[in-house]
Enzyme design. Structure first.
Site, PDB file in Angstrom:
ATOM      1  N   SER A 129      18.106   0.221  31.601  1.00  0.00           N
ATOM      2  CA  SER A 129      18.363  -0.556  33.116  1.00  0.00           C
ATOM      3  C   SER A 129      19.274  -2.207  32.048  1.00  0.00           C
ATOM      4  CB  SER A 129      17.692  -0.799  33.781  1.00  0.00           C
ATOM      5  OG  SER A 129      17.230   0.097  34.708  1.00  0.00           O
ATOM      6  N   GLU A 357      23.450   5.290  35.868  1.00  0.00           N
ATOM      7  CA  GLU A 357      24.341   4.291  36.451  1.00  0.00           C
ATOM      8  C   GLU A 357      23.500   3.185  37.466  1.00  0.00           C
ATOM      9  OE1 GLU A 357      26.177   5.691  34.340  1.00  0.00           O
ATOM     10  OE2 GLU A 357      27.024   7.337  34.957  1.00  0.00           O
ATOM     11  N   GLY A 358      22.311   3.277  37.562  1.00  0.00           N
ATOM     12  CA  GLY A 358      21.796   2.343  38.275  1.00  0.00           C
ATOM     13  C   GLY A 358      20.125   3.031  38.469  1.00  0.00           C
ATOM     14  N   THR A 359      18.737   3.012  37.842  1.00  0.00           N
ATOM     15  CA  THR A 359      18.027   3.453  38.555  1.00  0.00           C
ATOM     16  C   THR A 359      17.495   2.951  40.498  1.00  0.00           C
ATOM     17  OG1 THR A 359      16.524   1.593  37.995  1.00  0.00           O
ATOM     18  CG2 THR A 359      16.801   3.489  36.662  1.00  0.00           C
TER      19      THR A 359
END
Length: 377
Positions: A129, A357-359
């Protein structure tokens, strides 16, 4: 979703393609941990491999809404296939946005025609991240650039011909396009993961890998703030729509199964608790598709809030897909747990969507930041 007749025809065309070329093979590809690479050429022939590329470079110049509908229909049939189109589009979009005319001419036609498959290299062992903290080095040496590092989880890295690598140079984060045959580059296949098992992941090892300096995409120092951010935003849009496709397929499969599966002398669709599960899927699909459509509209009119709308769509749709897939397995019972069942595959794929692509957690923080920024006087 209230689509125009033209958009409905686009969606129907994409569904026909997915049904004809993808759906029948998705279980076998999932089991084998790889897809038939002939699909790359088939997608390209239909103008669907990298449809965001401009027509002058061999693409279809597809807009964000049609591209979303394509991702929805591909993902409903096979999320690994959708991920192929997603990554191809991510790299092509970045080259188109930040590349020079010479770089456009060098790489975009091959990405559109399927002569080149793209991979995106960002994640490292200590960098997920916190993507701006990549440790891969880019050292400029005369007319060349030398890269050293190890990139993880590269989607379709096993067959990619061209890698967009994010590293760091003395001038800051730097994006470099690296061909697979560059000296010092090698790939190591990754065993199939929990989901997206046919996406042919690889670790990309760069050992003093040398490429010409004009392979740098954008200015050195802009590799994360400009290039990688563009790539990830494009990926989130694609994944959001893909999640909507997973949820819709789970809904349709559950409704069909519940209508024919009988227990206690009547279809389980007449059981109130089963009806509740299906009702929640209906609402979830509608809400996910509405946010995806809103994001696509914002992107097409270049709205400053398009990034926020895209993140919101990805956040909601990935959670909807996960819940729909989980409930779909419940509706199908043991039949939903077999290797041949699409809903168990959707469940595993949907879990991945809440990370890549983003938690969920990173999106919650960023969406809040953007909302506060928008509300600031």
């Amino acid at each position: 979703m209230d689509l125009t007749p033209q958009r409905q025809e686009s969606a129907s065309r994409f569904r026909r393609f997915a049904d004809e070329h993808v759906r029948a093979h998705s279980a076998a590809w999932d089991a084998a941990g790889r897809m038939d690479t002939k699909l790359v050429a088939v997608l390209a022939q239909e103008g669907l491999l990298a449809p965001v590329i401009a027509r002058e470079h061999g693409g279809a110049a597809m807009d964000d809404l049609d591209y979303g509908l394509l991702c929805r229909e591909l993902s409903a049939a096979c999320s690994s296939t959708r991920s192929l189109v997603t990554v191809q589009g991510m790299v092509a979009h970045a080259i188109q946005r930040w590349g020079t005319p010479e770089q456009h001419a060098r790489w975009l036609p091959g990405l559109a025609s399927g002569d080149a498959v793209a991979g995106f290299c960002l994640t490292e062992e200590q960098t997920g991240s916190d993507a701006a903290s990549v440790q891969t080095t880019v050292h400029f040496d005369g007319a060349g650039a030398r890269l050293t590092g190890r990139k993880l989880w590269t989607t379709f890295g096993q067959i990619a011909d061209l890698f967009l690598v994010i590293g760091t140079s003395e001038r800051g984060p730097t994006a470099v396009v690296v061909p697979k045959d560059a000296p010092g580059l090698r790939t190591e296949p990754v065993q199939p993961m929990l989901g997206l098992r046919a996406a042919m992941l690889a670790t990309v090892v760069l050992d003093d890998c040398e490429v010409p300096a004009d392979n740098v995409l954008g200015k050195p120092g802009f590799g994360f703030s400009h290039v990688a951010s563009t790539v990830l935003d494009h990926g989130r849009h694609s994944i959001a729509w893909g999640c909507a496709g997973i949820a819709r397929d789970c809904l349709e499969s559950s409704a069909a199964h519940a209508s024919t599966r009988e227990q206690f002398g009547f279809p389980i669709s007449e059981h109130q608790l089963v009806r509740r599960l299906v009702s929640r899927m209906v609402v979830g699909v509608a809400s996910a598709e509405a946010l995806c459509e809103k994001a696509a509209a914002a992107r097409m009119r270049r709205d400053p809030d398009a990034i926020l709308e895209t993140m919101s769509a990805k956040y909601l749709a990935s959670r909807v897909a996960w819940k729909a897939a989980s409930d779909a397995v419940q509706v199908h019972g043991a039949a939903g747990c077999t290797p041949e069942s699409s809903v168990q595959r959707h469940l595993r794929d949907a879990r991945i969507m809440r990370i890549i692509e983003g938690t969920d957690q990173m999106l919650e923080l960023t969406i809040c930041d953007l909302a506060f920024r928008r509300a600031a006087p």
